[in-house]
Design an enzyme around this catalytic site. Structure first.
Site, PDB file in Angstrom:
ATOM      1  N   SER A  76      35.835  63.814 -11.033  1.00  0.00           N
ATOM      2  CA  SER A  76      35.507  62.479 -11.461  1.00  0.00           C
ATOM      3  C   SER A  76      34.021  62.356 -10.731  1.00  0.00           C
ATOM      4  O   SER A  76      32.956  63.183 -10.456  1.00  0.00           O
ATOM      5  CB  SER A  76      36.318  61.868  -9.525  1.00  0.00           C
ATOM      6  OG  SER A  76      35.802  60.820  -9.040  1.00  0.00           O
ATOM      7  N   TYR A 112      38.117  65.139  -1.226  1.00  0.00           N
ATOM      8  CA  TYR A 112      38.919  64.075  -2.831  1.00  0.00           C
ATOM      9  C   TYR A 112      37.440  64.631  -2.895  1.00  0.00           C
ATOM     10  O   TYR A 112      37.986  65.292  -4.546  1.00  0.00           O
ATOM     11  CB  TYR A 112      38.870  62.809  -2.692  1.00  0.00           C
ATOM     12  CG  TYR A 112      39.266  62.311  -3.378  1.00  0.00           C
ATOM     13  CD1 TYR A 112      40.647  63.243  -4.793  1.00  0.00           C
ATOM     14  CD2 TYR A 112      37.738  61.620  -4.691  1.00  0.00           C
ATOM     15  CE1 TYR A 112      40.368  62.762  -6.318  1.00  0.00           C
ATOM     16  CE2 TYR A 112      38.746  61.223  -6.226  1.00  0.00           C
ATOM     17  CZ  TYR A 112      39.732  61.809  -6.788  1.00  0.00           C
ATOM     18  OH  TYR A 112      40.059  61.178  -8.005  1.00  0.00           O
TER      19      TYR A 112
END
Ligand code: NDP
Ligand code: 8X3
Length: 254
Positions: free
Chosen positions: A139, A152
């Site tokens: 990501s 995250y």
């Protein structure tokens, strides 16, 4: 010989779109996820186009992963593509307000689950050899800090470094490794992140013309279909509407 792709987290979003994209090109599918009814619906839909094997699996459950992969039917044993997609974010509050259980779930899913599927499927990818690929879902959060990303983003930084390190160990096997690093994409990801809060989901994507799961599926399909001597190491993509914020400055001098 038919190519087979193994997709973790095929019950929604990118994984589901990849299942459709690869089925359209005639690849056999091994589809995993925890929601059995969605796996069955996808199997019912795509079996008309190709061979589909489903595994109701929680990627955090190492023993279940070992058993499922050891028990793959012979015709799905040689894997050309592994899409390590299962993953999630939980919450976007500052670290001081976070729940440690949520942090555990992100680490167990995004890091440990991805480790398990990779290690257990490496022999199957190496058996395929030249032309095989692993595509990991990293990501932008693994590359760029933003408030509320903490664990995250850190799990996705792990995915990036693990992908690079794997390439060294796979030299000579023909197996390629790519870390794909998307920015804002519209999927159930944000419903999961915000605990099912539809208003927060809507606000996340309002007016942004976010990347769609089909865009990611097309990108992954392109990566896996590069000539066998080409490895895309990493690929970061964002919607045109998304750019970077400037540095934050605290004016209260603390
Ligand atoms: P979705 O929420 O739509 O899909 C997530 C998938 O992961 C589902 O199929 C879900 O299946 C599966 N999954 C989650 N936890 C587990 C688990 N413990 N065991 C097995 N499967 C699991 O999200 P996206 O498609 O958007 O996200 C896919 C990946 O892409 C994730 O790794 C995410 O971090 C990453 N990503 C997403 C971005 C975005 O903006 N959407 C941007 C960058 C990266 P089930 O619940 O049935 O188990
Ligand atoms: C998902 C993209 O920007 O929400 O990985 O972290 S972001």
């Amino acid at each position: 010989m038919t190519s087979t792709v193994f997709i973790t987290g095929a019950t929604s979003g990118f994984g589901e779109a990849c299942a459709r994209r690869f089925a359209q090109a005639g690849w056999s599918l091994v589809l995993t996820g925890r929601r059995a009814s969605r796996l069955q619906a996808l199997k019912d839909e795509l079996s008309a186009q190709t061979d589909v094997h489903t595994l109701e699996l929680d990627v955090r459950d190492r023993k279940a992963m070992e058993a499922a992969i050891a028990g793959l039917p012979a015709k799905y044993e040689k894997i050309r593509g592994l899409i390590n997609n299962a993953g999630l974010a939980l919450g976007a509050e500052p670290a001081t307000q976070c729940n440690l259980d949520d942090w555990d779930i992100m680490v167990d899913t995004n890091i440990k689950g991805l480790m398990y599927s990779t290690r257990l499927l490496l022999p199957h990818l190496i058996a395929h050899g030249r032309g095989a690929s692993i595509v990991n879902l990293g990501s932008v959060a693994g590359n760029w800090p933003y408030p509320g990303s903490h664990v995250y983003g850190a799990t996705k930084a792990f995915v990036g470094q693990f992908s690079l390190n794997l390439r060294n160990d796979l030299v000579g096997t023909g197996v390629r490794v790519t870390n794909i690093e998307p920015g804002l994409c519209e999927s159930e990801f944000s419903l999961v992140r915000f605990g099912g809060d539809q208003a927060k989901y809507d606000a996340t994507y309002a007016g942004a013309e976010a990347i769609q799961p089909e865009d990611i599926a097309e990108t992954i399909f392109w990566i896996m279909n590069q000539p066998a001597h080409v490895n895309i190491n990493s690929l970061e993509l964002m919607p045109v509407s998304q750019t970077w914020a400037g540095f934050a400055v605290n004016r209260s001098a603390k």
